[in-house]
Structures are given as structure tokens and as C-alpha cells.
Design a protein around this motif. Structure first.
Motif, PDB file in Angstrom:
ATOM      1  N   LYS A  23       0.821  -1.220   0.000  1.00  0.00           N
ATOM      2  CA  LYS A  23       0.000   0.000   0.000  1.00  0.00           C
ATOM      3  C   LYS A  23       0.850   1.263   0.000  1.00  0.00           C
ATOM      4  CE  LYS A  23      -4.581  -0.334   0.082  1.00  0.00           C
ATOM      5  NZ  LYS A  23      -5.472   0.496  -0.739  1.00  0.00           N
ATOM      6  N   SER A  24       1.887   1.258   0.859  1.00  0.00           N
ATOM      7  CA  SER A  24       2.763   2.437   0.914  1.00  0.00           C
ATOM      8  C   SER A  24       3.501   2.614  -0.406  1.00  0.00           C
ATOM      9  CB  SER A  24       3.807   2.287   2.018  1.00  0.00           C
ATOM     10  OG  SER A  24       3.213   2.105   3.259  1.00  0.00           O
ATOM     11  N   ALA A  25       3.939   1.504  -0.993  1.00  0.00           N
ATOM     12  CA  ALA A  25       4.692   1.579  -2.246  1.00  0.00           C
ATOM     13  C   ALA A  25       3.814   2.200  -3.338  1.00  0.00           C
ATOM     14  CB  ALA A  25       5.169   0.197  -2.665  1.00  0.00           C
ATOM     15  N   GLN A  26       2.545   1.780  -3.369  1.00  0.00           N
ATOM     16  CA  GLN A  26       1.608   2.331  -4.351  1.00  0.00           C
ATOM     17  C   GLN A  26       1.372   3.822  -4.106  1.00  0.00           C
ATOM     18  OE1 GLN A  26      -2.192   0.125  -4.618  1.00  0.00           O
ATOM     19  NE2 GLN A  26      -3.152   2.130  -4.566  1.00  0.00           N
ATOM     20  N   ARG A  27       1.244   4.165  -2.817  1.00  0.00           N
ATOM     21  CA  ARG A  27       0.994   5.557  -2.472  1.00  0.00           C
ATOM     22  C   ARG A  27       2.183   6.435  -2.868  1.00  0.00           C
ATOM     23  NH1 ARG A  27       0.983   7.632   3.190  1.00  0.00           N
ATOM     24  NH2 ARG A  27       0.301   9.782   3.003  1.00  0.00           N
ATOM     25  N   MET A  28       3.406   5.931  -2.612  1.00  0.00           N
ATOM     26  CA  MET A  28       4.603   6.685  -2.983  1.00  0.00           C
ATOM     27  C   MET A  28       4.664   6.889  -4.494  1.00  0.00           C
ATOM     28  SD  MET A  28       7.355   4.831  -0.479  1.00  0.00           S
ATOM     29  CE  MET A  28       7.497   5.343   1.242  1.00  0.00           C
ATOM     30  N   THR A  29       4.401   5.799  -5.228  1.00  0.00           N
ATOM     31  CA  THR A  29       4.469   5.864  -6.698  1.00  0.00           C
ATOM     32  C   THR A  29       3.500   6.904  -7.245  1.00  0.00           C
ATOM     33  OG1 THR A  29       5.076   3.529  -6.809  1.00  0.00           O
ATOM     34  CG2 THR A  29       4.112   4.510  -8.792  1.00  0.00           C
ATOM     35  N   LEU A  30       2.231   6.832  -6.815  1.00  0.00           N
ATOM     36  CA  LEU A  30       1.239   7.752  -7.364  1.00  0.00           C
ATOM     37  C   LEU A  30       1.476   9.183  -6.888  1.00  0.00           C
ATOM     38  CD1 LEU A  30      -1.849   5.410  -7.156  1.00  0.00           C
ATOM     39  CD2 LEU A  30      -0.648   6.155  -9.207  1.00  0.00           C
ATOM     40  N   HIS A  31       1.929   9.321  -5.647  1.00  0.00           N
ATOM     41  CA  HIS A  31       2.238  10.664  -5.140  1.00  0.00           C
ATOM     42  C   HIS A  31       3.288  11.330  -6.030  1.00  0.00           C
ATOM     43  CE1 HIS A  31       3.059  13.840  -2.162  1.00  0.00           C
ATOM     44  NE2 HIS A  31       4.319  13.687  -2.524  1.00  0.00           N
ATOM     45  N   LEU A  32       4.366  10.588  -6.333  1.00  0.00           N
ATOM     46  CA  LEU A  32       5.429  11.183  -7.142  1.00  0.00           C
ATOM     47  C   LEU A  32       4.944  11.493  -8.551  1.00  0.00           C
ATOM     48  CD1 LEU A  32       8.624   9.178  -6.115  1.00  0.00           C
ATOM     49  CD2 LEU A  32       7.837  11.397  -5.310  1.00  0.00           C
ATOM     50  N   LEU A  33       4.208  10.554  -9.163  1.00  0.00           N
ATOM     51  CA  LEU A  33       3.755  10.778 -10.539  1.00  0.00           C
ATOM     52  C   LEU A  33       2.767  11.944 -10.609  1.00  0.00           C
ATOM     53  CD1 LEU A  33       3.309   7.119 -11.803  1.00  0.00           C
ATOM     54  CD2 LEU A  33       4.902   8.810 -12.705  1.00  0.00           C
ATOM     55  N   GLU A  34       1.881  12.034  -9.600  1.00  0.00           N
ATOM     56  CA  GLU A  34       0.865  13.083  -9.646  1.00  0.00           C
ATOM     57  C   GLU A  34       1.417  14.439  -9.265  1.00  0.00           C
ATOM     58  OE1 GLU A  34      -3.025  12.344  -7.668  1.00  0.00           O
ATOM     59  OE2 GLU A  34      -2.571  10.241  -7.993  1.00  0.00           O
ATOM     60  N   ARG A  35       2.260  14.437  -8.222  1.00  0.00           N
ATOM     61  CA  ARG A  35       2.547  15.726  -7.598  1.00  0.00           C
ATOM     62  C   ARG A  35       4.000  16.127  -7.531  1.00  0.00           C
ATOM     63  NH1 ARG A  35      -1.407  14.323  -2.802  1.00  0.00           N
ATOM     64  NH2 ARG A  35      -2.375  12.913  -4.289  1.00  0.00           N
ATOM     65  N   ASN A  36       4.929  15.199  -7.732  1.00  0.00           N
ATOM     66  CA  ASN A  36       6.321  15.592  -7.508  1.00  0.00           C
ATOM     67  C   ASN A  36       7.298  14.841  -8.407  1.00  0.00           C
ATOM     68  OD1 ASN A  36       8.580  16.724  -6.447  1.00  0.00           O
ATOM     69  ND2 ASN A  36       8.194  16.149  -4.333  1.00  0.00           N
ATOM     70  N   ARG A  37       7.170  15.076  -9.717  1.00  0.00           N
ATOM     71  CA  ARG A  37       8.079  14.394 -10.648  1.00  0.00           C
ATOM     72  C   ARG A  37       9.498  14.919 -10.511  1.00  0.00           C
ATOM     73  NH1 ARG A  37       5.396  11.763 -15.834  1.00  0.00           N
ATOM     74  NH2 ARG A  37       3.407  11.259 -14.889  1.00  0.00           N
ATOM     75  N   GLU A  38       9.626  16.178 -10.122  1.00  0.00           N
ATOM     76  CA  GLU A  38      10.963  16.743  -9.943  1.00  0.00           C
ATOM     77  C   GLU A  38      11.666  16.048  -8.771  1.00  0.00           C
ATOM     78  OE1 GLU A  38      13.085  20.955  -8.960  1.00  0.00           O
ATOM     79  OE2 GLU A  38      10.907  20.903  -9.201  1.00  0.00           O
ATOM     80  N   GLY A  39      10.923  15.857  -7.685  1.00  0.00           N
ATOM     81  CA  GLY A  39      11.483  15.153  -6.531  1.00  0.00           C
ATOM     82  C   GLY A  39      11.872  13.728  -6.887  1.00  0.00           C
ATOM     83  N   ALA A  40      11.052  13.070  -7.698  1.00  0.00           N
ATOM     84  CA  ALA A  40      11.338  11.703  -8.119  1.00  0.00           C
ATOM     85  C   ALA A  40      12.625  11.653  -8.931  1.00  0.00           C
ATOM     86  CB  ALA A  40      10.177  11.157  -8.945  1.00  0.00           C
ATOM     87  N   ASN A  41      12.792  12.648  -9.768  1.00  0.00           N
ATOM     88  CA  ASN A  41      13.980  12.747 -10.590  1.00  0.00           C
ATOM     89  C   ASN A  41      15.225  12.918  -9.725  1.00  0.00           C
ATOM     90  OD1 ASN A  41      15.103  12.725 -13.090  1.00  0.00           O
ATOM     91  ND2 ASN A  41      14.889  14.933 -13.434  1.00  0.00           N
ATOM     92  N   LYS A  42      15.117  13.810  -8.729  1.00  0.00           N
ATOM     93  CA  LYS A  42      16.234  14.031  -7.809  1.00  0.00           C
ATOM     94  C   LYS A  42      16.558  12.755  -7.045  1.00  0.00           C
ATOM     95  CE  LYS A  42      16.002  18.946  -6.746  1.00  0.00           C
ATOM     96  NZ  LYS A  42      15.254  19.859  -5.903  1.00  0.00           N
TER      97      LYS A  42
END
Lengths: 201, 201
Positions: A23-42
Motif C-alpha cells: 500500500k505504501s509503495a503504491q501511495r509513494m508511486t502515485l504521489h510522485l507521478l501526480e505531484r512531484n516528478r521533480e522530486g522523483a527525478n532528484k
């Protein structure tokens, strides 16, 4: 059925983190894709760089990308006082308590014959060399207060029975059976000031 | 003072994840460096690929790296039945309950004038086009049961007042004020079967 193989792959990849379930893994994935692609990139780049460049300090074996870590290279630390810990996380905890101004030696584990971890894996001979060649005055053993940590502490103390160095151990102010990395700074300060010279048996 | 700038950078980068504070970020960093560099490598690559390739489905706006997501492209789904959700996470939750065999439309948010999110940002005109061009028979609105979700649901129902489509809303079996993505499958099944036709005011 999810909408995308790449998303499934990313959710699966997040499971490598401690304490992260599906559940947490899914939440992290969607959070980054929806709201923080720059953070994901970093995060992606920081992971890549850390894996590629972070090795071990020549002197203390902690993680660093230099030959010598910041603490071993510092002129403001007392190089005659050496604290032996099980893992780099313990250094983080001790540094945050601000109670210790010497240097460290990281075992990267504790004696555990059942897992094939003996003195060589813990770099004990490197520690003996370091104590002799650098004239270390006091060795403070801060292994975790667990059965394995106790065994490791006594084994190390035994190595220096004939040597001209004081071997002490931080006081058992820290909760027995716990992990050093999660202890608060105040308890750690007490543990450092209440340390006791080890008697070899 | 930590031992390495790259480690500090990685700890900071982990903070972009939801629910991850400084202690967890440090624990994740050291765990990966000590015990799972291969997993860290996979995570880095999975993040990079997902950010680079994952866009939105042409039909339903959910995340996918293809032009059409797996669900929209599937022949086994009922294309005449369309469920409107706020986010891709809601699709995950509904798919896990196994209760719905139609297709989706993702708003990627809810009406929120204060944040500048109006009907255009939610793709309402695309939804109207889709319903008309694909002869959709029933539109099931599964917005979150919050004030904003309710407003969004009523706004959408209003758009189809004259159209030849049944507009329904999943029953409020789901806890009011909660987030759809965390509801268990059983509750979601009840909510789907107890849906009610919306009366336009």
C-alpha cells in the motif's frame, strides 16, 4: 490489473525500502507521478550517485565517497579517542547527541558465527593496527547492548588486554535489547559519561 | 556532521516521499547502502523510466506509458459503463475490489476554485465528448465523499441532464470524509451495488 507495467515496476521497486509494504509503495508511486516528478527525478539521481560513488572510509570504514570520511579528515576531532560502533547509523545517532568529539571505527556488524561473520569481516585486525600506529589512548566500545553486541565488545577488549590503551564501554543507560540508532541524544550523553573500563576476565 | 555529502543528499531526496521524515529517510538510505545496493539500483532505474515514459491515457486520462491504458485497451471490459474517479489511486482500489468491469475516466482532482481547478482542468468537456461519441449508457460517479467531491459529482451530473445517459453515484457506504483509495474491497462492493440515480435539482 493496473494501468501500466512501468507503474507496477516502480511499486515493486519501492518494496526494497525498510517498512514499505504494497500500500505504501503504491501511495509513494502515485504521489510522485501526480505531484512531484521533480522530486522523483532528484531521488533517482541521488540513488544512482550514492550507489556508484559511496564506498568505505580508509580509516574508520564508515560510508563516504572520499578516501577519508569528513570525521576522520577533520582537524577539530580528537584522534586519540576512538569509538567503536556496529554501523554507520550509530555514528549518525552519536553525532546528533553532540556528546563525542573523537573519531570512530565501524565494524559493519557484530560477531555472528552462524552467519559467517567473524573477526575478519569486522576488520578487527585493522582496528588493532589503527590503535597501535596512531597511539590511540582510549577505545570506547559502543556496540549495541544485545547478546551479539556484548560478545563482540568482550572479544575486542580481549584483543587489547596487553596493549597500552584504555578500553571502555558506554554505560548501559541505553535500553537493553534495543538498537543504538534509535536512542535519543540525552540517553546517549548519559551512556557516554557513565562509561566503565573493561576488566578482561 | 555526517560522513558524506552524497549520503546527506540521498537522505534529503527521500524526504520527497509521503510520510517520510528525517529519521525514516536516514534509515532508508543506510539500509540500501548496507544491505541492498541492487534494490537501490533497480529503484533508481524504475523511477527514471516511470518519470520519462509515463503520461496519460488518451481515453481515460489515467497514468500509462502507452497511448491507451491496459483497461481502455482491453476487450473484456464493458465500454458502455464508465466510472468517474478523482485519481489513478482510486482505480487501483476499485480494481482490487474486483467489483467493476467497465472503464474509467480520471478527473485528476476535484473542483476547487480557490486552487484554480475548474471544469477545464478536470477534462469535463473530454468526458462529455466521450459519453456522446461512444454511446455510454451509464456514468458511475465515484468522487470522494467530501465537500469538494460532492460538488464535483453534482457539477458532472448537471452536464448530462439533457443527455441520453444514466448518471449514478456509488452509495455512501464508504466512510464520509475519508479517501476512496484507502477503503477496503468489501465496502467498495457495497458502494457499487447500492449506487443511486442522480436527480438533477
Amino acid at each position: 490489473m493496473n494501468s501500466s507495467p512501468l507503474i507496477d515496476q516502480l511499486i515493486e521497486a519501492f518494496r526494497c525500502l525498510p517498512g514499505v509494504g504494497p500500500k505504501s509503495a503504491q501511495r509513494m508511486t502515485l504521489h510522485l507521478l501526480e505531484r512531484n516528478r521533480e522530486g522523483a527525478n532528484k531521488l533517482s539521481k541521488a540513488l544512482e550517485e550514492a550507489i556508484e560513488h559511496v564506498g568505505n572510509c580508509r580509516e574508520c570504514r564508515t560510508f563516504t565517497e572520499e578516501e577519508l570520511c569528513r570525521i576522520c579528515a577533520s582537524h577539530s576531532r580528537n584522534q586519540k579517542l576512538c569509538c567503536v560502533v556496529e554501523s554507520p547509523a550509530d555514528i549518525f545517532a552519536i553525532e546528533q547527541s553532540g556528546t563525542f568529539r573523537g573519531v570512530y571505527f565501524v565494524l559493519m556488524g557484530h560477531l555472528s558465527p552462524i552467519d559467517g561473520i567473524g573477526p575478519e569481516q569486522l576488520g578487527i585486525s585493522q582496528l588493532v593496527d589503527k590503535v597501535q600506529s596512531q597511539d590511540i589512548e582510549e577505545l570506547i566500545i559502543a556496540c549495541n547492548p544485545t547478546v551479539e553486541g556484548d560478545a563482540t565488545a568482550y572479544y575486542i577488549a580481549e584483543q587489547f588486554r596487553e596493549a597500552n590503551v584504555v578500553v571502555s564501554r558506554i554505560a548501559h543507560g541505553v535500553p537493553v535489547g534495543g538498537e543504538l540508532e534509535f536512542v535519543d541524544g540525552g540517553t546517549l550523553s548519559h551512556a557516554f559519561s557513565g562509561r566503565k573500563v573493561m576488566e578482561s576476565s
